[in-house]
Design a protein around this motif. Structure first.
Motif, short mmCIF file in Angstrom:
data_model
loop_
_atom_site.label_atom_id
_atom_site.label_comp_id
_atom_site.label_asym_id
_atom_site.label_seq_id
_atom_site.Cartn_x
_atom_site.Cartn_y
_atom_site.Cartn_z
N ASP B 8 0.85 -1.19 0.00
CA ASP B 8 0.00 0.00 0.00
C ASP B 8 0.89 1.25 0.00
O ASP B 8 1.65 1.46 0.95
CB ASP B 8 -0.88 -0.05 1.27
N ARG B 11 0.60 3.46 3.00
CA ARG B 11 1.19 2.86 4.20
C ARG B 11 2.72 3.01 4.17
O ARG B 11 3.35 3.35 5.16
CB ARG B 11 0.79 1.38 4.29
N TRP B 13 4.37 5.22 2.58
CA TRP B 13 4.71 6.64 2.81
C TRP B 13 4.65 6.97 4.31
O TRP B 13 5.52 7.66 4.84
CB TRP B 13 3.75 7.55 2.03
N ARG B 14 3.61 6.45 4.97
CA ARG B 14 3.46 6.71 6.42
C ARG B 14 4.63 6.13 7.19
O ARG B 14 5.17 6.75 8.10
CB ARG B 14 2.14 6.15 6.93
#
Lengths: 380, 129
Positions: B8, B11, B13-14
């Motif tokens: 994802d 995700r 990136w987070r």
């Protein structure tokens, strides 16, 4: 082997078109599955958040039963109901920072230092601070140390019938506890424990730069505002690590399906932004005397004309610092152990941050047992 | 689903943000520690307070004409509530001491109703340092 090339081409076309149709079907079902997945994840992510917003009781903090014993100005002294029939002789008085609420030490069942100490047989009191009213902006550092901490210690002595008390101060609560002990070396403080306590104003680098700036006038600020609002205190703390809260929100999204994680996160988050306002005169003393003039380390801090000399502290002393503490960095706390005059003194530096030191997983399994062991041997 | 999550992009990136947050925060904090920033911030705080007061004063009259409470009125009420809470706290403390007194008096007349307080005789376990 194909006997008829045209038929072979036709068959190839047919195969090709059926494959394309198959791919289209696969692609549709894959798309459906992905959409379903996204919807499912979105719902899962939202459920914990929604349920927590709908039911605030899920986030209840401070679950250990307690009674108000003493109240004076902003000081609130609570006694926690003992959980065992036999307890240590010397009671513990937890002293909170004047800018933070006490429920961080009693966050939830199984995640509470207070509950842990009670289960180990300690008699626990807590000095929490209420938000100052506007007319209380004249409360200063001397009032906090001599009248309020002092008054609570007297109340503990009266309430439990013992003439000695162990002080356990968190952050600036440690600073107040140490000042009281330095001013009263003859007692009734029997032991002193300080968690992540700043003593060196030069080590609070960002605040030192801001407050030393000629453009910043703390007295004018206090004159205008009376008490320094909690939001102002919160913004100052956030400035020490500006993106941490955003990172925590990202972490929350990544664990949105984990209900326990979400609840624990929201409890911490609620505490982190739940700062108390600071009485104006106390704010001036902290900014000018502690940070700009660094009077604790320079041994020049006087409270009502009496020098708060930390070398006069001779009771057993334990200082616990956090390795990754950005609020009270090592530079601000490392001198504490040398300033104190006690022969029985120890410093523990543990992995973790300013809050996780006392309430995180590491605290539960490592710090709390060490603290109990240290206190138990000295609470007789 | 776990494989899907690991791919994802949001995700990922987070996770990157969480990992690199400290470096970004340190850079921002260093920038805020700059002398020019400190001076600018000091000036900004005082100017903001000044304009806040001016605005509050002019709005106060306007709100009073509209019969709407101003921030000052809300603060007055908050102070009064805090005073009431303080008084309630004092009553709570007094009640607690009266209850303790009554229990002690009752214990003097009836031996079976002695106030129960835990014995202060606990010793650390042998393995404690």
């Amino acid at each position: 082997m194909q006997a008829d090339p045209a038929a072979a081409i036709e068959e190839t076309k047919h195969m090709s078109s059926s494959t394309t149709a198959g791919r289209a079907d696969d692609s549709d079902s894959e798309l459906d599955a992905r959409i379903e997945n996204v919807v499912e994840r979105t719902i899962l992510r939202n459920i914990p958040g929604l349920s927590l917003h709908v039911s605030e009781s899920d986030l209840d903090v401070g679950p250990t039963p307690k009674e108000l014993v003493y109240s004076n100005e902003t000081a609130r002294l609570y006694h926690y109901e003992p959980l065992l029939d036999e307890i240590y002789r010397v009671p513990i008085l937890l002293v909170m920072s004047p800018v933070a609420k006490g429920y961080i030490l009693d966050l939830a069942e199984g995640q509470s230092l207070v509950e842990y100490l009670l289960l180990q047989g300690h008699d626990v009191y807590m000095l929490e601070w209420a938000a100052p009213r506007r007319e209380q902006s004249e409360l200063g550092l001397d009032d906090y140390v001599i009248d309020l901490v002092g008054g609570c210690i007297e109340a503990v002595v009266d309430d439990c019938g013992e003439n000695e008390v162990t002080l356990v101060g968190y952050c600036m609560g440690g600073m107040l506890s140490a000042m009281y002990t330095a001013l009263n070396p003859e007692g009734p403080v029997k032991n002193l424990v300080c968690f992540t306590t700043p003593v060196n104003g030069d080590g609070m680098e960002l605040y030192k730069k801001w407050m030393s700036s000629p453009a910043f006038d703390i007295e004018r600020l206090v004159k205008e505002l009376g008490n320094i609002p909690g939001d102002f205190v919160n913004s100052s703390i956030q400035a020490l690590r500006p993106l941490q809260r955003s990172a925590n929100q990202m972490r929350l999204l990544n664990h949105a399906q984990d209900d326990a994680f979400v609840k624990a996160h929201l409890r911490f988050d609620r505490w982190a932004v739940d700062q108390l306002p600071v009485p104006g005169r106390l704010a001036i003393a902290l900014a000018r005397d502690f940070i700009v003039e660094n009077k604790i380390v320079n041994n020049k801090l006087e409270l009502r004309g009496e020098l708060a000399d930390f070398s006069k502290i001779t009771v057993p002393f334990l200082h616990v610092a956090a390795l990754h503490d950005h609020i009270v960095p090592a530079a601000a706390s490392k001198d504490f152990i040398d300033l104190v005059g006690s022969e029985d003194k120890q410093e523990i530096v543990m992995k973790g941050g300013h809050v996780s030191l006392v309430a995180g997983g590491n605290a539960v399994f490592r710090l709390w047992p060490q603290l109990d062991s240290w206190l138990g041997a000295r609470a007789l | 689903m776990s494989n899907d999550e690991s791919m994802d992009p949001m995700r990922l990136w987070r996770e990157w943000f969480v990992k690199s947050e400290k470096s970004w925060s340190d850079a921002l904090t260093e920038m805020m520690g700059d002398e020019r920033f400190s001076d600018g911030m000091g000036r900004y705080v005082h100017e903001a307070l000044h304009s806040h007061r001016m605005f509050g004063e002019s709005m106060g009259q306007y709100l009073a004409n509209l019969n709407i409470p101003s921030r000052g009125d809300i603060l007055d009420m908050s102070d009064r509530l805090a005073q009431i809470e303080d008084t309630l706290g004092s009553i709570q403390v007094e009640l607690r001491s009266q209850r303790a007194l009554l229990t002690t008096l009752a214990a003097g007349t009836k031996s079976e109703s002695k106030p129960k307080r835990p014995a202060r005789t606990r010793k650390p376990q042998a393995d404690a340092s």
